[in-house]
Design a protein around this motif. Structure first.
Motif, PDB file in Angstrom:
ATOM      1  N   SER A 266      -3.275   1.480   7.585  1.00 58.21           N
ATOM      2  CA  SER A 266      -4.125   1.349   6.386  1.00 58.21           C
ATOM      3  C   SER A 266      -4.465  -0.109   6.087  1.00 58.21           C
ATOM      4  O   SER A 266      -5.506  -0.390   5.514  1.00 58.21           O
ATOM      5  CB  SER A 266      -3.504   2.007   5.163  1.00 58.21           C
ATOM      6  OG  SER A 266      -2.168   2.252   5.341  1.00 58.21           O
TER       7      SER A 266
ATOM      8  N   GLY B  23       2.477   2.111   8.136  1.00 57.78           N
ATOM      9  CA  GLY B  23       1.509   1.667   7.131  1.00 57.78           C
ATOM     10  C   GLY B  23       0.539   0.605   7.626  1.00 57.78           C
ATOM     11  O   GLY B  23      -0.452   0.310   6.965  1.00 57.78           O
TER      12      GLY B  23
ATOM     13  N   SER C 122       2.241   1.986  -3.368  1.00 52.78           N
ATOM     14  CA  SER C 122       1.233   2.403  -4.356  1.00 52.78           C
ATOM     15  C   SER C 122       0.673   3.784  -4.002  1.00 52.78           C
ATOM     16  O   SER C 122      -0.140   4.334  -4.730  1.00 52.78           O
ATOM     17  CB  SER C 122       0.105   1.374  -4.451  1.00 52.78           C
ATOM     18  OG  SER C 122      -0.599   1.358  -3.235  1.00 52.78           O
ATOM     19  N   SER C 123       1.100   4.341  -2.866  1.00 55.26           N
ATOM     20  CA  SER C 123       0.641   5.710  -2.551  1.00 55.26           C
ATOM     21  C   SER C 123       1.839   6.668  -2.520  1.00 55.26           C
ATOM     22  O   SER C 123       2.289   7.113  -3.563  1.00 55.26           O
ATOM     23  CB  SER C 123      -0.162   5.723  -1.239  1.00 55.26           C
ATOM     24  OG  SER C 123       0.596   5.176  -0.185  1.00 55.26           O
ATOM     25  N   HIS C 124       2.412   6.922  -1.362  1.00 51.93           N
ATOM     26  CA  HIS C 124       3.408   7.998  -1.310  1.00 51.93           C
ATOM     27  C   HIS C 124       4.844   7.532  -1.128  1.00 51.93           C
ATOM     28  O   HIS C 124       5.733   8.363  -0.949  1.00 51.93           O
ATOM     29  CB  HIS C 124       3.024   8.980  -0.204  1.00 51.93           C
ATOM     30  CG  HIS C 124       2.957   8.345   1.150  1.00 51.93           C
ATOM     31  ND1 HIS C 124       1.979   7.445   1.503  1.00 51.93           N
ATOM     32  CD2 HIS C 124       3.766   8.459   2.230  1.00 51.93           C
ATOM     33  CE1 HIS C 124       2.173   7.051   2.744  1.00 51.93           C
ATOM     34  NE2 HIS C 124       3.251   7.644   3.205  1.00 51.93           N
TER      35      HIS C 124
ATOM     36  N   LEU D  41       0.846  -1.207   0.000  1.00 56.29           N
ATOM     37  CA  LEU D  41       0.000   0.000   0.000  1.00 56.29           C
ATOM     38  C   LEU D  41       0.877   1.251   0.000  1.00 56.29           C
ATOM     39  O   LEU D  41       0.575   2.234  -0.682  1.00 56.29           O
ATOM     40  CB  LEU D  41      -0.935   0.004   1.211  1.00 56.29           C
ATOM     41  CG  LEU D  41      -2.052  -1.045   1.216  1.00 56.29           C
ATOM     42  CD1 LEU D  41      -2.875  -0.943   2.495  1.00 56.29           C
ATOM     43  CD2 LEU D  41      -2.965  -0.879   0.000  1.00 56.29           C
ATOM     44  N   LEU D  42       1.971   1.197   0.750  1.00 55.20           N
ATOM     45  CA  LEU D  42       2.845   2.382   0.826  1.00 55.20           C
ATOM     46  C   LEU D  42       3.460   2.715  -0.532  1.00 55.20           C
ATOM     47  O   LEU D  42       3.511   3.872  -0.930  1.00 55.20           O
ATOM     48  CB  LEU D  42       3.957   2.144   1.853  1.00 55.20           C
ATOM     49  CG  LEU D  42       3.498   2.253   3.315  1.00 55.20           C
ATOM     50  CD1 LEU D  42       4.518   1.609   4.247  1.00 55.20           C
ATOM     51  CD2 LEU D  42       3.271   3.706   3.710  1.00 55.20           C
TER      52      LEU D  42
END
Ligand SMILES: NC(=O)C1=CN([C@@H]2O[C@H](COP(=O)(O)OP(=O)(O)OC[C@H]3O[C@@H](n4cnc5c(N)ncnc54)[C@H](OP(=O)(O)O)[C@@H]3O)[C@@H](O)[C@H]2O)[C@@H](O)CC1
Ligand SMILES: Nc1ncnc2c1ncn2[C@@H]1O[C@H](COP(=O)(O)OP(=O)(O)O)[C@@H](O)[C@H]1O
Ligand SMILES: [K+]
Length: 502
Positions: A497, A494, A478-480, A475-476
């Motif tokens: 989330s 993370g 794919s985001s920032h 998730l990290l």
């Protein structure tokens, strides 16, 4: 999602045909049609499609795919890489249907013919070799595989990239490097091997209606989000901190104070009720302000490392030991004594694994679960088997080790394999190369410690922990974050989330 060997796949196929009464021709039709359905989002009618078919049932799937696309209005060309007499059984039946529907079969003549067709194609469907491959790829397929890998066309492999083994243990192969692989019904073992997984490209499993069967060889399952959602215990509205376990983390030395801090914090962020850090004063003073929610158990040290001493662990539900401890002999003796005496589940990581290397016989006598979390280098140290051999046979090596030493084994890597003492195996499906950085393992230990104190089976708790740890990293990035800058401490942050979506 059961992970199979080629032999197991054929057994499931046989049961479906013999017990289920499903005709093999129908299974092939289902396979081809299912694969086309999965292809539709990535192809369009302006593209020219080249289907390369081999002499077995993988080629048979290729004929079904070609016919399905043709009747749907696509521009399809079929090249058969073996002489006509090689196409038999169900594949011959589907070849005939292809011809009946107006398809043409171009039989292989020479590689320059293939080169020409490949240059004209936008999409190559690789139905040359499936799980029936034996030995090294013979000519002309060897050259054709080389050519497929040279051209720009999007390559879609049927069931498995041609040339790739289905099982573990093969080190020499030449295979198609696919952009996509549509795997028939069950992922094959090689999908989870470091040497083979890159050949698959993006992959999806397509269902063709095979018999559901429990394999005699024990379970080997790819652990996915739906499994985590099904098994992860929900926090009750009425729970209190005692409900979620009191864990003790023993680790740290003057040169590596950060490891235990990350484990403590990760355990707290993963739902543990109470977490205590057992460490020496020098470590305590440098980490206490980073993890104010943890309590501390002061341990005796000498020259910046723990010395042999009794530790009262009666109030803890589980223990993690090893992270950042250092390798000096007195610390090692302390670890060995503690592991022998403690009658609680204990997770051993990092330096702790080095400490117990020569004491595996006493570990196997433990009545409470012992969890070992080696990366391949540590596994090599524990077993005396080379890293290369471990990566070649990770399923078999893990199974033998877990069985022989009565431990839960978490063999870490891009596809972490979790094995219980009976040889059941779960394979993690999350994580990325951003985790290949110091500290990731310390964070994992904390997540796992929290998990094993919740009410779930031990192997599922470990698989859930590995999934959550890897998912946080996914998730990290794919985001920032990126795979370059990701830090182990980011993975702890993370976790929020991940838990919010489970
Ligand atoms: N449940 C299922 O199982 C289902 C399976 N299905 C599909 O069937 C596939 C398995 O089919 P399979 O068993 O016919 O084997 P397959 O991979 O086509 O290979 C055999 C061919 O390869 C050749 N060949 C072998 N080695 C070679 C080498 N080194 N170098 C060169 N050639 C070599 C061999 O030639 P031969 O040795 O006979 O001359 C023969 O022609 C499976 O992956 C899936 O796609 C679905 O349709 C439905 C349900
Ligand atoms: N390329 C990768 N893809 C996915 N996960 C990875 C990758 N490399 C490492 N990991 C994960 O990161 C963690 C690394 O653990 P470990 O090697 O013990 O790290 P360290 O000792 O540096 O803390 C494991 O959970 C492993 O599965
Ligand atoms: K193939």
């Amino acid at each position: 999602m059961q992970i199979v060997t080629a032999k197991e796949m054929y057994e499931i196929d046989r049961l479906t045909i013999e017990k289920g009464g499903v005709d093999g021709k129908l299974l092939m039709e289902n396979a081809g049609r299912s694969i086309v359905n999965h292809m539709l989002p990535i192809i369009d009618r302006t593209k020219s499609i080249l289907v390369l078919v081999g002499g077995g049932n993988n080629g048979g799937d290729g004929f079904v795919i070609a016919r399905t696309l043709l009747t749907d209005g696509y521009d399809v060309l079929v090249v058969q890489l073996v002489p006509d007499y090689k196409i038999k059984g169900e594949a011959a039946y589907h070849k005939q249907l292809w011809l009946n529907f107006g398809g043409i079969v171009h039989v292989f003549q020479d590689t320059s013919m293939i080169r020409r067709y490949l240059l004209d194609a936008d999409i190559v469907v690789d139905a040359m070799l499936g799980i029936g491959i034996s030995g090294e790829v013979r000519q002309p397929l060897k050259d054709v595989i080389g050519l497929v890998n040279q051209v720009e066309a999007l390559t879609i492999s049927v069931d498995i990239p041609s040339g790739l083994p289905a099982d573990e243990g093969e080190s020499h192969f030449e295979a198609v490097v696919a952009d996509y692989t549509f795997i028939v019904e069950h992922p094959k073992m090689s999908l989870f091997l470091e040497s083979c997984s890159p050949f698959y490209g993006k992959w999806e499993v397509v269902k063709i209606g095979l018999f559901h069967s429990n394999l005699s060889s024990g379970s080997r399952i790819a652990w996915r989000e739906r499994d985590v959602k099904r098994t992860l215990p929900k926090r009750s509205r009425n729970s209190h901190k005692g409900t979620h376990g009191r864990g003790l983390v023993i680790g740290g030395s003057s040169t590596m104070p950060g490891s235990i801090a990350m484990t403590l914090k990760a355990a707290l962020r993963s739902g543990a009720g109470l977490i205590t850090g057992g460490t020496i004063n020098e470590v305590f003073s440098s980490i206490a302000s980073h993890c104010v929610e943890a309590t501390y158990l002061p341990l005796l040290g000498k020259a910046g490392a723990m010395t042999t001493q009794p530790v009262d662990v009666s109030m803890y539900n589980a223990i993690a030991i090893g992270m950042g401890m250092g390798r000096n002999e007195e610390t090692a003796a302390f670890t060995r004594q503690l592991v022998k005496d403690v009658t609680k589940p204990i997770l051993i990581d990092a330096d702790g694994l080095h400490h117990i290397k020569d004491d595996l016989a006493s570990i196997s006598q433990r009545k409470q679960p012992t969890i070992l979390t080696p990366h391949p280098g540590e596994m090599a140290m524990l077993t005396g088997i080379s890293v290369r051999e471990i990566l070649l046979h990770p399923f078999e090596v893990s199974k033998q080790f877990a069985y022989e030493h009565n431990v839960y084994l978490v063999l870490k890597g891009p596809h972490t394999i979790i094995t219980d003492p009976n040889g059941n195996q779960l394979v993690n499906t999350t994580g990325n190369q951003g985790l290949a950085k110091g500290g990731s393992g310390d964070v994992l230990s904390g997540v796992l410690l929290a998990m094993i104190m919740q009410e779930q089976s031990m192997i599922e708790a470990l698989a859930n922990g590995c999934f959550i740890h890897g998912k946080s990293a996914d998730l990290l990035i794919s985001s920032h974050r990126s795979t370059e800058d990701l830090l182990a401490t980011d993975v702890i942050d993370g976790l929020a989330s991940v838990f919010r979506t489970l």
